[in-house]
Scaffold this motif. Structure first.
Motif, PDB file in Angstrom:
ATOM      1  N   UNK A 287       0.959  -1.251  -0.166  1.00  0.00           N
ATOM      2  CA  UNK A 287      -0.042   0.271  -0.216  1.00  0.00           C
ATOM      3  C   UNK A 287       0.827   1.188  -0.062  1.00  0.00           C
ATOM      4  N   UNK A 288       0.216   2.216  -0.629  1.00  0.00           N
ATOM      5  CA  UNK A 288       1.310   3.610  -0.833  1.00  0.00           C
ATOM      6  C   UNK A 288       0.467   4.761  -0.215  1.00  0.00           C
ATOM      7  N   UNK A 289       1.075   5.496   0.470  1.00  0.00           N
ATOM      8  CA  UNK A 289       0.561   6.797   0.882  1.00  0.00           C
ATOM      9  C   UNK A 289       1.121   7.860   0.222  1.00  0.00           C
ATOM     10  N   UNK A 290       0.501   8.504  -0.434  1.00  0.00           N
ATOM     11  CA  UNK A 290       0.858   9.697  -1.383  1.00  0.00           C
ATOM     12  C   UNK A 290       0.284  11.134  -0.631  1.00  0.00           C
ATOM     13  N   UNK A 291       0.697  12.390  -1.242  1.00  0.00           N
ATOM     14  CA  UNK A 291       0.344  13.521  -0.735  1.00  0.00           C
ATOM     15  C   UNK A 291       1.563  14.719  -0.538  1.00  0.00           C
ATOM     16  N   UNK A 292       0.974  15.771  -0.424  1.00  0.00           N
ATOM     17  CA  UNK A 292       2.209  16.764  -0.397  1.00  0.00           C
ATOM     18  C   UNK A 292       2.963  16.796   1.037  1.00  0.00           C
ATOM     19  N   UNK A 293       4.209  17.490   1.173  1.00  0.00           N
ATOM     20  CA  UNK A 293       4.874  17.645   2.338  1.00  0.00           C
ATOM     21  C   UNK A 293       3.843  18.181   3.622  1.00  0.00           C
ATOM     22  N   UNK A 294       3.774  17.638   4.695  1.00  0.00           N
ATOM     23  CA  UNK A 294       2.914  18.104   5.576  1.00  0.00           C
ATOM     24  C   UNK A 294       1.644  17.536   5.685  1.00  0.00           C
ATOM     25  N   UNK A 295       1.270  16.843   4.743  1.00  0.00           N
ATOM     26  CA  UNK A 295      -0.024  16.161   4.689  1.00  0.00           C
ATOM     27  C   UNK A 295      -0.319  15.158   5.738  1.00  0.00           C
ATOM     28  N   UNK A 296       0.755  14.451   6.598  1.00  0.00           N
ATOM     29  CA  UNK A 296       0.416  13.513   7.352  1.00  0.00           C
ATOM     30  C   UNK A 296       1.001  12.078   6.960  1.00  0.00           C
ATOM     31  N   UNK A 297       1.558  12.153   5.930  1.00  0.00           N
ATOM     32  CA  UNK A 297       1.896  10.814   5.745  1.00  0.00           C
ATOM     33  C   UNK A 297       2.875  10.139   6.585  1.00  0.00           C
TER      34      UNK A 297
END
Length: 573
Positions: free
Chosen positions: A45-55
């Protein structure tokens, strides 16, 4: 996926309504809000999102490694039937490492600089397995080899500072996999790796998934990696999940506006070079619709016609290090071997190649941070290698770096504002008031709020720290910027903003860039010319289009073929 994983009905990891907050003087600030997802045995499973998104915060909460005042304030984390949020310190230590492996994002700050590599890997193996003595040493060599490190047996006595950024990352990957964990949490595990080693590492993770039922939780900004290597995808934005499901379905047909922006910003081999236009042309609208499709050859010809010549010329450059072998024995190691290239003023030349190929060493010699063994580097008609000390300050004002490791290049005891203002202070530019105004302008240029000037490096994410490093390099309005993996730590949206900014500044100010990178999709966006390096030598150099469309060397073709998700069509539906 293994047979056991295929028939399993109980998730290995089940996160339900997870809440994470950080305690500040004004109260608890939520960082993760109501996050729920599951991972089956043998599933990626991959979690993606911008910096600071909580990944990364979500990943760190699983194994109780939240920084500072961070703590889980709600929800549950079930791992193999046990709620990890209810375990005490000794209980979580029994799980961490042996059952849940972890590959952190920043290799330099997570390896002890005073211990050799072999000791650090062996320490982890002995802490999480029953292996001791020669069996432990044998396992050390095995895990480093599996992680893609060449000749691991001879590198055990070397220290982190003797490794490139990519090699250090491989060591961390070896440490994370050393105990054959049920779950591996990999926080940007390949962001510092070239594409060929990246493919080897990802293939190895795939083998573990298939043969041992190991699950992998990727924290990444690489949408190509998510599309190619993960069955499920979690898209996070401001601490919440905005999309969750099949990775290929989401990336082919995103539904949430934020996911659509991510997909649209993802660089690929089909990208063309970013082309900035003047404000008056943008206002007229005459050029805006076609700016990204203008031929790179036409732009190169136009630049050659207006350029005064090569601003930087590298001839027969060689760098030889002496490597200590124990006792008084030393051996020569040639890091850069007879390299020659030139950079016309106002253009971008990219150096690409595997980790350890000599790219960063060339950059350090151009910056006069390393002495030249033989050959020459000429900048604006002057030999860099023979510059007297009296001219060094002027040279450094004209040539500025952005280094690969943002945490290691920022003083942890200085606020962000004073860090960015430091070059202005050293060079005697402006007064305190004007320097502060310049700092705020630079923060805005790199998409950081003005309040960031009062914060410290340890309070920022990896991507935010890299943006600070870019802002500091721009402070003196240099003529040349040497960018060593300058956008490797950035999510695709911020990466796009920084690349657009660099292109705009190049057009407006006539800046010249030497771009060191392993990300060939980014090279396609920013470079006019490409030099491909392997084992200290340049094996191919040409215009960007020529290298990408008609590579001459097998090695170059291997680099292109190894790009994760290179053939995936984002947003095709």
């Amino acid at each position: 996926m293994s047979e056991n994983a295929a028939t399993a009905t109980t998730p290995l990891l089940q996160i339900t309504d997870l809440e994470v907050g950080f305690t500040t003087q004004s109260g608890v600030v939520p960082a993760v809000r109501g996050v729920s997802f599951s991972i089956m045995p043998g599933e990626n499973l991959a979690i993606v999102g911008e910096s600071g998104s909580g990944k990364s915060t979500t990943a760190q909460a699983i194994i109780d490694l939240l920084p500072g005042t961070g703590k889980v304030t709600g929800g549950s984390i079930l791992f193999d039937g046990t709620d990890l949020t209810t375990l005490n310190a000794s209980g979580i230590q029994r799980v961490r490492g042996s059952q849940i492996g972890y590959v952190p994002q920043d290799p330099m700050s997570n390896l002890n600089p005073v211990w050799n590599i072999g000791f650090q890997v062996r320490e982890t193996i002995e802490a999480n397995t029953q292996l001791r003595g020669q069996d432990a040493k044998k396992r050390v060599i095995e895990v480093l080899e599996e992680a893609g490190l060449s000749d691991p047996g001879s590198r055990l006595r070397q220290y982190p500072n003797q490794f490139s950024g990519g090699m250090r990352q491989r060591v961390l990957i070896g440490i994370g996999l050393s105990a054959r964990p049920k779950l591996l949490i990999a926080d940007e595990p390949t962001s510092a790796l070239d594409v060929t080693v990246q493919r080897r590492i990802l293939d190895h993770l795939g083998t573990l998934t298939r043969d041992y039922g190991t699950s992998v939780l990727f924290i990444t900004h690489d949408l190509g990696l998510a599309a190619e290597r993960a069955e499920k995808l979690v898209v996070m934005y401001k601490g919440k999940i905005v999309e969750y499901g099949s990775s290929q379905e989401i990336l082919a047909d995103p539904q949430h506006p934020y996911t659509k922006r991510l997909v649209a910003a993802a660089p690929s081999l089909a990208s063309r070079r970013i082309q900035a236009v003047r404000n008056d042309e943008e206002e007229s609208g005459a050029l805006a619709p076609v700016t990204r499709d203008i031929s790179i050859v036409e732009r190169a010809e136009a630049r050659e016609a207006s350029a005064a010549g090569d601003l930087i010329e590298v001839k027969n450059l060689t760098k030889v290090y002496q490597i200590r072998q124990g006792g008084f024995r030393k051996t020569d190691f040639t890091a850069v071997d007879d390299v020659s290239f030139s950079i016309p003023k106002g253009t971008t030349t990219a150096l690409v190649g595997e980790s350890g190929s000599g790219k960063s060493t060339v950059a350090k010699m151009v910056l006069k941070l390393e002495d030249i063994t033989s050959g020459s580097i000429t900048f604006d008609g002057k030999d860099v290698g023979t510059l007297p000390r009296s001219e060094l300050l002027s040279f450094r004002r004209r040539v500025q770096p952005v280094f690969q490791d943002p945490y290691g290049s920022l003083d942890p005891l200085r606020s962000i504002g004073s860090t960015i203002a430091e070059p202005l202070l050293i060079h005697g530019i402006g007064d305190a008031k004007s320097r502060r105004a310049t700092v705020r302008e630079l923060l805005e240029q790199v998409s950081l709020p003005s309040s960031t000037e009062l914060r410290y490096p340890n309070e920022l994410s990896g991507g935010q720290r890299q943006r600070v490093a870019v802002a500091r390099a721009l402070a003196l309005n240099p003529e040349v910027i040497v960018l060593d993996e300058a956008v490797s730590a950035l999510d695709v949206l911020v990466q796009g903003q920084v690349l657009d900014l660099l292109t705009k500044l190049q057009t407006e100010l006539g800046l010249t860039y030497l771009f060191i990178t392993h990300d060939l999709a980014v090279v396609r966006l920013v470079a006019d010319n490409v030099c491909v390096m392997r084992q200290g030598r340049i094996v191919e150099q040409a215009t960007t289009d020529e290298v990408f469309d008609s590579p001459k060397q097998d090695y170059t073709r291997e680099l292109l073929e190894a790009i994760p998700g290179g053939n995936f069509e984002f947003g095709r539906l």
